[in-house]
Design an enzyme around this catalytic site. Structure first.
Site, PDB file in Angstrom:
ATOM      1  N   TYR A  66      21.272  -7.380  34.220  1.00 39.07           N
ATOM      2  CA  TYR A  66      21.909  -7.509  32.892  1.00 39.07           C
ATOM      3  C   TYR A  66      22.457  -6.155  32.440  1.00 39.07           C
ATOM      4  CZ  TYR A  66      22.428  -8.544  27.892  1.00 39.07           C
ATOM      5  OH  TYR A  66      22.920  -8.708  26.619  1.00 39.07           O
ATOM      6  N   SER A 112      26.388  -4.265  25.414  1.00 44.97           N
ATOM      7  CA  SER A 112      25.023  -4.193  24.868  1.00 44.97           C
ATOM      8  C   SER A 112      24.544  -2.752  24.938  1.00 44.97           C
ATOM      9  CB  SER A 112      24.092  -5.067  25.717  1.00 44.97           C
ATOM     10  OG  SER A 112      22.736  -4.829  25.377  1.00 44.97           O
TER      11      SER A 112
END
Ligand SMILES: NC(=O)c1ccc[n+]([C@@H]2O[C@H](COP(=O)([O-])OP(=O)(O)OC[C@H]3O[C@@H](n4cnc5c(N)ncnc54)[C@H](OP(=O)(O)O)[C@@H]3O)[C@@H](O)[C@H]2O)c1
Length: 267
Positions: free
Chosen positions: A158, A145
């Site tokens: 995350y 990401s």
């Protein structure tokens, strides 16, 4: 170390494997790969979603499983190859984001994030890489990401897990360039999926649909580049921000993510 030409799979080389294919980006990539002529093995925990996908597309085949379980993932890789031949292209995409992370940081939540996003990817990677090394070829793309580029409020676990995947893919690429197994990293910005539906604390610039993301990702699989980062403008902005000294990076990131601050602690 002698560098080989980077291996790029085609449907003639074998089956494609997509994890996290019951929804969102993984589902859209599985459909796009099937459309491009691949036989596609799809994995996720929700068997009914995989069965529905397989019923709709004749060249998609369900192989349900939890990537968090190491031995079953090794067995699953063997099962796919026994049924459909060598895995030529793998998209290790399954991942989680827990919205509660935006409210408070807890070790329990961070461990769960790491267990799936890092540990789960490793569980898939281990048997896959062994099989591809034996054959001397294969293509593996890991979905990280843009959040893995640096600190974003509400994404400590995350973002750190995704940063770990980026560093891991870079190292594996360097190690395996001489073996015929090629690595890519996929760094999406914001894509409309179940994951972002719950992330209401974030402002999501350049939000795109999963089908558009899937086309960009599959085009990237066919090219020689290591990184598939999109949307380009957001990726460049993130990369440029990382070059700034912290005295500039922190105020810039704080302003850009004003709506992403933790509001209260929840237990
Ligand atoms: N959406 C975005 O904006 C965005 C941006 C950057 C990166 N990403 C990354 O893209 C990937 C896909 O995200 P998404 O947005 O498509 O989310 P999503 O719609 O929530 O899909 C997540 C997928 O992962 C699977 N999964 C989760 N835990 C699993 C486990 N333990 N074992 C097997 N499968 C598991 C889910 O299937 P089951 O629940 O059926 O197991 C589902 O198919 C993730 O790695 C995410 O971090 C997303």
């Amino acid at each position: 170390m002698r560098q080989r030409a980077r291996f790029r799979a085609t449907p003639k080389d074998g089956v494609a494997w997509v994890t996290g294919a019951s929804a969102g980006i993984g589902r859209a990539v599985a459909i796009e790969l099937a459309r491009r002529g691949y036989r596609v093995a799809v994995t996720a925990r929700r068997e009914s979603e995989l069965a529905a996908l397989a019923a709709e597309y004749k060249n998609i085949f369900g192989f349900p499983g939890d990537i968090g379980e190491r031995a079953p993932m090794a067995a699953l890789v063997h099962e796919i190859e026994a049924a459909h031949g060598p895995i030529a292209l793998a998209f290790l995409n399954a991942g989680v984001y827990f919205p509660a992370e935006a409210e408070s940081f807890t070790a329990a939540l961070a461990w769960r994030t790491f267990e799936v996003n890092v540990g789960g990817t490793l569980n898939c990677l281990d048997p896959l890489l062994a099989a591809m090394e034996r054959r001397g070829r294969g293509q593996i793309a890991i979905n990280a990401s843009l959040a893995g580029y640096g600190g974003i409020p509400g994404s400590a676990a995350y973002g750190a897990a995704k940063a770990a995947l980026i560093a891991m893919a870079e190292a594996l690429k360097l190690t395996h360039d001489s073996t015929g197994v090629s690595f890519q990293i996929v760094n999406p910005g914001f894509v409309r999926t179940d994951m972002t539906a719950y992330a209401t604390h974030f402002h999501m610039p350049f939000l795109m649909e999963a089908e558009q993301a899937a086309r960009i990702i599959c085009d990237g699989f066919e090219r020689t580049g290591f990184e598939i980062a999109f949307p380009r403008r957001l990726a460049y902005a993130f990369k440029a921000a990382r070059l700034l000294p912290y005295a500039l990076f922190f105020p810039l990131m704080a302003r850009a993510t004003r709506r992403a601050r933790p509001r209260r602690r929840v237990n």
